[in-house]
Design an enzyme around this catalytic site. Structure first.
Site, PDB file in Angstrom:
ATOM      1  CB  SER A  43      -5.718   2.690  13.158  1.00 13.91           C
ATOM      2  OG  SER A  43      -6.461   3.841  13.550  1.00 13.91           O
ATOM      3  CB  VAL A  47      -2.259  -7.196   0.105  1.00 14.92           C
ATOM      4  CG1 VAL A  47      -1.100  -6.364  -0.415  1.00 14.92           C
ATOM      5  CG2 VAL A  47      -3.341  -6.321   0.728  1.00 14.92           C
ATOM      6  CE  LYS A  55      -5.669   0.189   9.778  1.00 17.35           C
ATOM      7  NZ  LYS A  55      -4.525  -0.233   8.926  1.00 17.35           N
ATOM      8  CE1 TYR A  74      -8.744   2.178   8.320  1.00 13.45           C
ATOM      9  CE2 TYR A  74      -8.785   3.035  10.563  1.00 13.45           C
ATOM     10  CZ  TYR A  74      -8.129   2.840   9.361  1.00 13.45           C
ATOM     11  OH  TYR A  74      -6.850   3.318   9.202  1.00 13.45           O
ATOM     12  CB  ILE A  84      -1.749  10.409   9.355  1.00 12.39           C
ATOM     13  CG1 ILE A  84      -1.318   9.618  10.600  1.00 12.39           C
ATOM     14  CG2 ILE A  84      -0.533  10.919   8.582  1.00 12.39           C
ATOM     15  CD1 ILE A  84      -0.493  10.405  11.610  1.00 12.39           C
ATOM     16  CG  ASN A 125       0.866   1.390   4.798  1.00 14.50           C
ATOM     17  OD1 ASN A 125       0.578   2.076   5.781  1.00 14.50           O
ATOM     18  ND2 ASN A 125       0.592   1.789   3.552  1.00 14.50           N
ATOM     19  N   GLY A 162       0.809  -1.213   0.000  1.00 13.13           N
ATOM     20  CA  GLY A 162       0.000   0.000   0.000  1.00 13.13           C
ATOM     21  C   GLY A 162       0.839   1.259   0.000  1.00 13.13           C
ATOM     22  CB  ALA A 163       4.319   1.738  -0.627  1.00 14.65           C
TER      23      ALA A 163
END
Length: 242
Positions: free
Chosen positions: A136, A58, A153, A149, A182, A84, A7-8
């Site tokens: 997270s 993924v 996490k 979500y 973020i 990630n 996920g980059a």
């Protein structure tokens, strides 16, 4: 040392890939599409680093295995894995469609499982390896209209602790980071009401930057983190204090 970051293509993942490349690692940059990964690779190579792009979902076991085979052929078996890959979605609990719930868990939880499962055998055979899972702070405290979500996490944090207990004695360190809000496209997609309320709750009074999270990941990938096992670091503006 080669590193695979999933996920980059943007946001936190891109910042992590850039930081690891700057520290001398050859970085395999994964994103859902080859084009997304290539954008980060272009930034790395422009700065003089080494990186290759790999498009793969993924949550797809065959795609993950094919990606790892390509990464190993190009850069060597990853000694560092940063799980990630993920995406955000906000909705009241009763408005979360089962399909959306399943996709959240497929990418975040199944993706972490599949990529770790693919990379771990070579790490164990070599007697060394580093795995960092991106969770997270919502996995620690929950979040309104973010049940799916936050649940995913929280699962990643549990997986981190469990695998660390299983493989640390064999040379593979497993840890996590649990960022707070973020400034990324994921957080920007949340409602303005949510962001305003959340910002007011933070002792630091602001959201973080991807580069600040990348610093925590880089630390966990360094020799300075030799005693960190099964830990969850919290670059979260003070939202969670442990």
């Amino acid at each position: 040392m080669s590193a695979l970051v999933t996920g980059a293509g943007s946001g936190i993942g891109a910042a992590i890939a850039l930081r690891l490349a700057a520290e001398g690692h050859a970085v395999a940059v994964n994103d859902l599409t080859q084009e997304g990964a290539a954008a980060t690779v272009a930034q790395i190579t422009a700065a003089g680093g080494t990186a290759r792009a790999y498009g793969a979902d993924v949550s797809d076991a065959a795609a993950v295995n094919a990606m790892l085979a390509a990464v190993t052929a190009d850069l060597g078996a990853p000694k560092i894995l940063v799980n990630n890959a993920g995406f955000g979605h906000q909705a009241p609990f009763l408005e979360i469609a089962p399909e959306t719930f399943d996709r959240i868990f497929a990418v975040h939880v199944r993706g972490t499982f599949l990529c770790t499962r693919a990379c771990l055998p070579a790490m164990l055979a070599a007697g060394q390896g580093i795995i960092v899972n991106v969770a997270s702070q919502l996995g620690q405290i929950g979040g309104v209209e973010l049940v799916h979500y936050a649940g995913a996490k929280a699962a990643i944090i549990g997986m981190t602790k469990s695998l660390a207990r299983e493989v640390s004695a064999r040379g593979v360190r497993v840890n996590a980071v649990a960022p707070g809000p973020i400034n990324t496209p994921l957080v920007e997609a949340l409602s303005e009401d949510w962001k305003t309320a959340k910002r007011a709750e933070l002792p630091l009074g602001r959201f973080g930057t991807p580069a600040e999270v990348a610093g925590s990941v880089a630390f966990l990938c360094s020799d300075d983190a030799a005693l960190f096992v099964g830990q969850t670091l919290g670059p979260n503006s003070g939202d969670v204090m442990l």
